[in-house]
Design a protein around this motif. Sequence first.
Motif, PDB file in Angstrom:
ATOM      1  N   THR A   1       0.832  -1.202   0.000  1.00 32.51           N
ATOM      2  CA  THR A   1       0.000   0.000   0.000  1.00 32.51           C
ATOM      3  C   THR A   1       0.866   1.251   0.000  1.00 32.51           C
ATOM      4  OG1 THR A   1      -1.661  -1.218   1.282  1.00 32.51           O
ATOM      5  CG2 THR A   1      -1.894   1.171   1.174  1.00 32.51           C
ATOM      6  N   ALA A   2       1.910   1.265   0.823  1.00 34.18           N
ATOM      7  CA  ALA A   2       2.823   2.403   0.864  1.00 34.18           C
ATOM      8  C   ALA A   2       3.599   2.530  -0.442  1.00 34.18           C
ATOM      9  CB  ALA A   2       3.784   2.255   2.041  1.00 34.18           C
ATOM     10  N   LEU A   3       3.962   1.405  -1.041  1.00 35.74           N
ATOM     11  CA  LEU A   3       4.689   1.416  -2.314  1.00 35.74           C
ATOM     12  C   LEU A   3       3.846   2.050  -3.410  1.00 35.74           C
ATOM     13  CD1 LEU A   3       7.327   0.266  -3.740  1.00 35.74           C
ATOM     14  CD2 LEU A   3       5.884  -1.652  -4.418  1.00 35.74           C
TER      15      LEU A   3
ATOM     16  N   LEU B   1       8.281  -5.115  -7.691  1.00 34.79           N
ATOM     17  CA  LEU B   1       6.925  -4.596  -7.909  1.00 34.79           C
ATOM     18  C   LEU B   1       6.902  -3.088  -8.133  1.00 34.79           C
ATOM     19  CD1 LEU B   1       4.801  -6.642  -5.324  1.00 34.79           C
ATOM     20  CD2 LEU B   1       4.926  -6.941  -7.802  1.00 34.79           C
ATOM     21  N   SER B   2       7.923  -2.382  -7.638  1.00 32.76           N
ATOM     22  CA  SER B   2       7.945  -0.929  -7.819  1.00 32.76           C
ATOM     23  C   SER B   2       8.021  -0.547  -9.298  1.00 32.76           C
ATOM     24  CB  SER B   2       9.130  -0.319  -7.062  1.00 32.76           C
ATOM     25  OG  SER B   2      10.367  -0.711  -7.641  1.00 32.76           O
ATOM     26  N   TYR B   3       8.535  -1.442 -10.134  1.00 33.62           N
ATOM     27  CA  TYR B   3       8.595  -1.174 -11.573  1.00 33.62           C
ATOM     28  C   TYR B   3       7.217  -1.257 -12.225  1.00 33.62           C
ATOM     29  CZ  TYR B   3      13.709  -1.305 -11.582  1.00 33.62           C
ATOM     30  OH  TYR B   3      15.033  -1.022 -11.367  1.00 33.62           O
ATOM     31  N   PHE B   4       6.252  -1.870 -11.517  1.00 35.70           N
ATOM     32  CA  PHE B   4       4.922  -2.061 -12.095  1.00 35.70           C
ATOM     33  C   PHE B   4       3.840  -1.230 -11.408  1.00 35.70           C
ATOM     34  CE2 PHE B   4       7.384  -5.981 -12.627  1.00 35.70           C
ATOM     35  CZ  PHE B   4       7.335  -6.137 -14.005  1.00 35.70           C
ATOM     36  N   ILE B   5       3.913  -1.091 -10.071  1.00 37.59           N
ATOM     37  CA  ILE B   5       2.828  -0.394  -9.365  1.00 37.59           C
ATOM     38  C   ILE B   5       3.290   0.881  -8.676  1.00 37.59           C
ATOM     39  CG2 ILE B   5       1.644  -2.585  -8.961  1.00 37.59           C
ATOM     40  CD1 ILE B   5       2.511  -2.456  -6.066  1.00 37.59           C
ATOM     41  N   GLY B   6       4.585   1.124  -8.610  1.00 39.09           N
ATOM     42  CA  GLY B   6       5.079   2.326  -7.958  1.00 39.09           C
ATOM     43  C   GLY B   6       5.208   3.484  -8.930  1.00 39.09           C
ATOM     44  N   PRO B   7       5.233   4.720  -8.421  1.00 41.61           N
ATOM     45  CA  PRO B   7       5.421   5.877  -9.301  1.00 41.61           C
ATOM     46  C   PRO B   7       6.812   5.925  -9.921  1.00 41.61           C
ATOM     47  CG  PRO B   7       5.428   6.536  -6.980  1.00 41.61           C
ATOM     48  CD  PRO B   7       5.019   5.103  -7.018  1.00 41.61           C
TER      49      PRO B   7
END
Length: 368
Positions: free
Chosen positions: A86-88, A304-310
């Motif tokens: 959620t924070a990511l 996952l930051s490459y897909f759902i993070g800004p």
Amino acid sequence: MNSLLAEIRHNRMLWLLVFVPITFIAKQLNHEAHTLLFILSVLAIVPLAALLSHATESVAAKTGDAAGGLLNATLGNLTELVIALTALRAGEYMLVKASIAGVIVTNTLFMLGMCFLLGGLKHHVQEFNRLSARTQAGLLFLATIALMLPSAIAGVDAIDTVAQAGYIRELSLGLAVVLIAAYALGMLFSLKTHRDLFASAAHGEEDGEAPLPIGVALATLAGVTVLVALTSEVFVESVQQAAEDFGMSQAFVGFIVVALVGGAAEMASAFSGARKNRLDLSVGIALGSASQIALFVAPVMVLLSYFIGPAPMDLQFWPGAVLMMFVATLAAAFITVGGRSAWFVGVLLLMVYLVFAMTLYLLPPKVA
């Protein structure tokens, strides 16, 4: 369903489930009351984590030792994983990194220290499986070394700032793959090829808690996961303003609050096991949970930051977090090498944790 209701009636921690609907109602009535929503979401996450833990254990009890151990290891940190996700998604990378570092330090110092203290006050000297503890400590040491490297590159002045950021991102991506591979191999070693070496000593009181029926457990697992995700959104949305109101930094909230709240259910199980002279269980929960965060959750957040993070997230932690994780890992390795404990050993670990908490509260990091 009757078994689930009976569990809620008999477990006082689960009485806090009343705060789950209260949190959602409060958000609808006044979504700007950040401090109130922060407190309510914390009170709601604690019993949800406990119920999630019990449902996981109930499913694991029906699937056999190997599959059950894999399930417990995979879902044991689901609460922290959902909060981090959620924070990511919200781009709160400081909160994500602080929660990762916080769980590692909290489990290896606070949880393990309290287990040794509570168990030692009731039993003069306790013993546990040294091989299991040394394996988990070794995995933690590997993860800590990997998490130190991006911060070390960031401290090299000779590298151009723009190029340095690119190196750190690429290195973090590579380290994420290596850590996940190490986690998978560690699971294979402990649950399959050398499972006999990780057997607990035949002492201690048996836990009389009855598991939920498999159907109820699976339904509970799915429903509680959704509720944890929804409650975590309220928590992340309110945490920044609430932290300012309480005089806490976002790093302190992630490092201390998220680690303690998300791990409340695991801590309750570990403390209970220590009091019943089942220290293998307690040490396994504390070090196993910490190594899972370091070897699985942290690298998964990077991927996952490459897909759902800004933007892509790296594994560069602030210097204080790196130092605290390294010291906590070394402390766990030294303390568990003998396979025996007493209450004063727990006091020493708790004192180290208290020093870290005080330092982080008074001197929060200025950058992520």
